[in-house]
Write a protein that holds these residues in place. Structure first.
Motif, mmCIF file in Angstrom:
data_model
loop_
_atom_site.group_PDB
_atom_site.id
_atom_site.type_symbol
_atom_site.label_atom_id
_atom_site.label_comp_id
_atom_site.label_asym_id
_atom_site.label_seq_id
_atom_site.Cartn_x
_atom_site.Cartn_y
_atom_site.Cartn_z
ATOM 1 N N THR A 159 1.076 -0.996 0.422
ATOM 2 C CA THR A 159 -0.417 0.113 0.509
ATOM 3 C C THR A 159 0.342 1.416 0.040
ATOM 4 O O THR A 159 1.976 1.336 1.009
ATOM 5 N N ARG A 160 0.841 1.735 -0.821
ATOM 6 C CA ARG A 160 0.961 3.543 -0.986
ATOM 7 C C ARG A 160 0.808 4.411 -0.050
ATOM 8 O O ARG A 160 -0.627 4.820 -0.341
ATOM 9 N N VAL A 161 1.221 5.370 1.024
ATOM 10 C CA VAL A 161 0.953 5.946 1.509
ATOM 11 C C VAL A 161 0.820 7.743 1.313
ATOM 12 O O VAL A 161 2.345 8.219 1.523
ATOM 13 N N PRO A 162 0.506 7.866 0.723
ATOM 14 C CA PRO A 162 -0.019 9.315 0.502
ATOM 15 C C PRO A 162 0.535 10.905 1.716
ATOM 16 O O PRO A 162 -0.344 10.566 2.839
ATOM 17 N N ILE A 163 1.226 11.524 1.567
ATOM 18 C CA ILE A 163 1.982 12.219 2.599
ATOM 19 C C ILE A 163 0.870 13.545 2.198
ATOM 20 O O ILE A 163 1.384 14.370 1.739
ATOM 21 N N ALA A 164 -0.071 13.811 3.005
ATOM 22 C CA ALA A 164 -1.163 15.345 2.693
ATOM 23 C C ALA A 164 -1.303 16.515 2.573
ATOM 24 O O ALA A 164 -1.425 16.897 2.087
ATOM 25 N N LEU A 165 -0.575 16.438 4.187
ATOM 26 C CA LEU A 165 -0.463 17.213 4.381
ATOM 27 C C LEU A 165 1.139 18.527 4.376
ATOM 28 O O LEU A 165 1.645 19.699 4.333
ATOM 29 N N TYR A 166 2.470 17.942 3.933
ATOM 30 C CA TYR A 166 2.911 18.023 3.498
ATOM 31 C C TYR A 166 4.038 17.699 2.287
ATOM 32 O O TYR A 166 3.369 16.478 1.823
ATOM 33 N N ARG A 167 4.932 18.376 1.435
ATOM 34 C CA ARG A 167 5.524 18.201 0.668
ATOM 35 C C ARG A 167 6.991 17.669 1.131
ATOM 36 O O ARG A 167 7.262 17.875 1.117
ATOM 37 N N PRO A 168 7.431 15.824 1.341
ATOM 38 C CA PRO A 168 8.874 15.467 1.477
ATOM 39 C C PRO A 168 10.175 16.160 1.122
ATOM 40 O O PRO A 168 9.742 15.758 -0.294
ATOM 41 N N GLN A 169 10.862 15.930 0.941
ATOM 42 C CA GLN A 169 11.993 16.276 0.537
ATOM 43 C C GLN A 169 13.000 15.171 0.362
ATOM 44 O O GLN A 169 13.113 14.395 0.576
ATOM 45 N N TYR A 170 13.952 14.471 -0.841
ATOM 46 C CA TYR A 170 14.970 14.507 -0.916
ATOM 47 C C TYR A 170 15.809 13.944 0.278
ATOM 48 O O TYR A 170 16.021 14.802 0.887
ATOM 49 N N GLY A 171 15.556 12.835 1.052
ATOM 50 C CA GLY A 171 16.584 13.024 2.315
ATOM 51 C C GLY A 171 16.492 12.608 3.873
ATOM 52 O O GLY A 171 16.525 12.740 4.394
ATOM 53 N N ASP A 172 14.616 12.993 3.471
ATOM 54 C CA ASP A 172 14.136 13.229 4.542
ATOM 55 C C ASP A 172 13.476 11.034 5.699
ATOM 56 O O ASP A 172 13.916 10.816 4.585
ATOM 57 N N GLY A 173 13.985 11.870 6.791
ATOM 58 C CA GLY A 173 14.149 9.988 7.435
ATOM 59 C C GLY A 173 12.524 9.870 7.705
ATOM 60 O O GLY A 173 11.727 10.290 8.436
ATOM 61 N N LEU A 174 12.126 8.111 7.888
ATOM 62 C CA LEU A 174 10.872 7.531 7.462
ATOM 63 C C LEU A 174 10.915 6.909 8.273
ATOM 64 O O LEU A 174 11.867 5.590 8.402
ATOM 65 N N SER A 175 10.413 6.382 9.712
ATOM 66 C CA SER A 175 10.505 5.664 10.032
ATOM 67 C C SER A 175 8.788 5.023 10.487
ATOM 68 O O SER A 175 8.035 5.869 10.591
ATOM 69 N N TRP A 176 8.635 4.172 11.343
ATOM 70 C CA TRP A 176 7.474 3.717 11.992
ATOM 71 C C TRP A 176 6.956 4.423 13.252
ATOM 72 O O TRP A 176 7.719 4.676 13.980
ATOM 73 N N GLY A 177 5.808 4.917 13.250
ATOM 74 C CA GLY A 177 5.113 5.844 14.386
ATOM 75 C C GLY A 177 4.876 4.990 15.623
ATOM 76 O O GLY A 177 5.259 4.121 16.199
ATOM 77 N N PRO A 178 5.029 5.966 17.282
ATOM 78 C CA PRO A 178 4.522 5.152 18.200
ATOM 79 C C PRO A 178 3.620 3.999 18.096
ATOM 80 O O PRO A 178 2.851 3.744 17.718
ATOM 81 N N ARG A 179 4.835 2.524 18.486
ATOM 82 C CA ARG A 179 3.781 1.409 18.862
ATOM 83 C C ARG A 179 3.549 1.299 17.520
ATOM 84 O O ARG A 179 2.579 0.652 17.783
ATOM 85 N N GLY A 180 3.823 1.366 16.710
ATOM 86 C CA GLY A 180 3.399 1.207 14.982
ATOM 87 C C GLY A 180 2.606 2.292 13.788
ATOM 88 O O GLY A 180 2.087 1.387 13.291
#
Length: 284
Positions: free
Chosen positions: A106-127
């Motif tokens: 599943t692809r998840v669109p980031i709705a409220l801001y445009r992430p830039q190349y190199g931004d770090g992404l990980s799971w949120g609290p408790r997944g």
């Protein structure tokens, strides 16, 4: 050459893992039972698979690669071991979530801001949801043509990619990796490069997600052992490497241990599995 070892909870010892035909262990599942492995090119097409760790000592066959095949990427496991998270390359990167059971992506669109190349992404609290570390521009060049001003920020998103909360980070460096504590109350922020683009400079901070306060650390840990304890690998000039547990608030050493691995090898990384006691580990 590097070598990886798996902690066997039955024998209570470390077993060496074989060379996976130009493959590498990328991530162990939270319970230590499965691993994501990636095969380098080496004259063959690169590919990625999920494999039961008990199959690794015998070496992976073509059938193993085919049965466990998943899309290529740097995947990380959800805390409950049911999903994998990666990002699509390009600008901007896009979160991909893979259901381990069905292999659906599943692809998840980031709705409220445009992430830039190199931004770090990980799971949120408790997944639940995601966290993104990034630079945000807080001032443009101005009338005098000066340099724009940027500030570090941690953004918490829900499962649909909607912004929940922003944490301003008073940090002098880019955050390259964010590792949440098992309970999701604190975040370990890791940086491997200074903001001015100079020589690599490893730094670490702990962010309290309840208060928003950030505390610099005098050492650079590998990750969380439990909600109050961090761990790192110490490699001395002589003698065996050690796994060190640290109090996350005081950095006091809680315990040191030397994995019983034969030979003069030194540890470079420890991956902690959070299964039923005793915990397993992947130790490259």
């Amino acid at each position: 050459s590097g070598r990886s070892y798996h902690y066997d909870p039955v024998s209570r010892g470390y077993r060496p893992l074989p060379d996976l035909d130009t493959g590498a262990i990328v991530a162990a599942s939270p319970d230590g039972s499965r691993v994501v492995v990636a095969q380098g090119t080496g004259g063959k097409t690169g590919r990625t698979a999920i494999v039961d760790i008990d199959r690794l000592p015998a070496g992976l066959t073509e059938a193993d690669w085919s049965a466990g095949a998943i899309p290529d990427g740097f995947w990380s496991w959800s805390p409950d071991g049911t999903r994998l998270l990666s990002t699509e390359g390009g600008r901007p990167p896009e979160p991909r979530v893979l259901d381990v059971r069905t292999r659906a992506v599943t692809r998840v669109p980031i709705a409220l801001y445009r992430p830039q190349y190199g931004d770090g992404l990980s799971w949120g609290p408790r997944g639940r949801g995601f966290v993104v570390s990034r630079w945000v521009q807080v001032r443009d060049r101005g009338a005098a043509g000066g340099q724009p001003l940027f500030a570090a920020e941690l953004a918490v998103l829900d499962d649909a990619g909607r912004l929940i909360r922003r944490y301003p980070l008073p940090l002098p460096s880019q955050v390259d990796d964010v590792r949440l504590s098992p309970g999701g109350g604190r975040a370990l922020l890791l940086s491997f490069r200074p903001a001015d683009g100079g020589q690599p400079d490893r730094r670490a901070w702990v962010l309290d997600l309840g208060t928003g306060s950030t505390t610099p650390l005098g050492t650079v840990p590998t990750g969380w052992y439990d909600e109050r304890t961090l761990f790192r690998v110490d490699v001395p000039a002589a003698g065996p490497s050690e796994i060190v547990l640290l109090d996350a608030s005081t950095e006091r050493v809680v315990r040191r241990s030397v994995p019983p691995i034969a030979g003069p090898r030194q540890l470079s990384y420890v991956g902690l599995a959070r299964g039923t006691p005793p915990p397993g580990a992947i130790v490259p």
